[in-house]
Design a protein around this motif. Structure first.
Motif, short mmCIF file in Angstrom:
data_model
loop_
_atom_site.label_atom_id
_atom_site.label_comp_id
_atom_site.label_asym_id
_atom_site.label_seq_id
_atom_site.Cartn_x
_atom_site.Cartn_y
_atom_site.Cartn_z
N VAL A 193 45.92 54.22 42.95
CA VAL A 193 45.31 53.75 44.21
C VAL A 193 43.93 53.16 43.90
O VAL A 193 43.61 52.05 44.33
CB VAL A 193 45.21 54.89 45.25
CG1 VAL A 193 44.30 54.50 46.40
CG2 VAL A 193 46.60 55.25 45.76
N VAL A 194 43.13 53.89 43.14
CA VAL A 194 41.79 53.40 42.79
C VAL A 194 41.90 52.12 41.97
O VAL A 194 41.20 51.13 42.24
CB VAL A 194 41.00 54.48 42.02
CG1 VAL A 194 39.70 53.93 41.45
CG2 VAL A 194 40.72 55.67 42.92
N ASN A 245 41.25 46.33 41.26
CA ASN A 245 41.83 45.07 40.78
C ASN A 245 41.97 44.05 41.90
O ASN A 245 41.63 42.88 41.74
CB ASN A 245 43.19 45.33 40.12
CG ASN A 245 43.07 45.80 38.70
OD1 ASN A 245 42.57 45.09 37.84
ND2 ASN A 245 43.52 47.02 38.43
N LEU A 246 42.46 44.49 43.06
CA LEU A 246 42.60 43.59 44.20
C LEU A 246 41.24 43.13 44.70
O LEU A 246 41.06 41.95 45.03
CB LEU A 246 43.36 44.28 45.34
CG LEU A 246 44.87 44.26 45.23
CD1 LEU A 246 45.49 45.24 46.22
CD2 LEU A 246 45.42 42.86 45.43
N GLY A 247 40.28 44.06 44.78
CA GLY A 247 38.95 43.69 45.26
C GLY A 247 38.32 42.61 44.41
O GLY A 247 37.79 41.62 44.92
N LEU A 248 38.36 42.79 43.10
CA LEU A 248 37.82 41.77 42.19
C LEU A 248 38.55 40.44 42.35
O LEU A 248 37.92 39.38 42.39
CB LEU A 248 37.91 42.26 40.74
CG LEU A 248 36.92 43.35 40.35
CD1 LEU A 248 37.32 43.98 39.01
CD2 LEU A 248 35.51 42.79 40.29
N LEU A 279 37.00 36.86 43.62
CA LEU A 279 36.92 35.75 42.65
C LEU A 279 37.80 34.55 42.99
O LEU A 279 37.43 33.42 42.67
CB LEU A 279 37.27 36.27 41.25
CG LEU A 279 36.24 37.19 40.62
CD1 LEU A 279 36.77 37.77 39.32
CD2 LEU A 279 34.93 36.46 40.39
N ILE A 280 38.94 34.77 43.61
CA ILE A 280 39.88 33.66 43.86
C ILE A 280 39.23 32.51 44.62
O ILE A 280 39.30 31.36 44.17
CB ILE A 280 41.17 34.16 44.53
CG1 ILE A 280 42.01 34.94 43.52
CG2 ILE A 280 41.97 33.00 45.11
CD1 ILE A 280 43.18 35.71 44.13
#
Length: 161
Positions: free
Chosen positions: A132-133, A138-141, A145-146
């Motif tokens: 979960v963490v 990973n999604l937050g970064l 960035l996208i």
């Protein structure tokens, strides 16, 4: 494949290696920040490129800690490649919330399900919090960035068409 595209693909694989070195404390040492370069690349370079980077990223992350699950890491690499491919496919058709939600649920809860049956409930329950963490980070970064990188990639003509 052009030399420029191959170089960019290699750069994202190198970023996945760096992310693989940044570990999330877990019962297996392969939970890391190796997925965010794959998520970014999947949107910028295409879903197949992102899937390739995700698979390599996980295998490199597992290799760094001595492959604690042995050949089962091939299964995890395939799951990661599939989840990143699905993320990019949904993101491309402007289903961005679905893309994020699908990757999160898939990576944190669905991907470790085979281990529930192979290694037991204790392993699954102990692994999920770290996943979960890891998924959130990973999604937050990637989500941060996208949009920033997509304008650069479009200006340079590097984005997937």
């Amino acid at each position: 494949m052009s030399g420029k595209r191959a170089s960019i693909l290699a750069m994202f694989i190198a970023l996945a290696v760096v992310g693989a070195l940044i570990k999330i404390p877990a019962i297996v040492g392969s939970v890391a920040l190796d997925a965010f370069p794959a998520l970014v690349a999947a949107v910028l370079l295409g879903s197949r490129s992102g899937a390739l980077i995700a698979g390599f990223g996980h295998l490199l992350s597992a290799l760094i800690v001595g492959l604690p699950l042995g050949p089962l890491h091939l299964l995890v690499a395939a799951e990661m490649a599939t989840l990143v491919w699905l993320f990019a496919t949904l993101y491309e058709v402007n289903k961005r919330k679905w893309a994020v939600g699908t990757f999160f649920v898939g990576n944190a809860f669905a991907a470790p399900l085979p281990f529930l049956f192979m290694l037991g409930t204790g392993f699954y329950v102990a692994l999920v919090p770290a996943l979960v963490v890891g998924s959130v980070l990973n999604l937050g970064l990637a989500i941060v960035l996208i949009p920033r990188l997509s304008t650069i990639f479009e200006k340079k003509g590097l984005a997937s068409s």
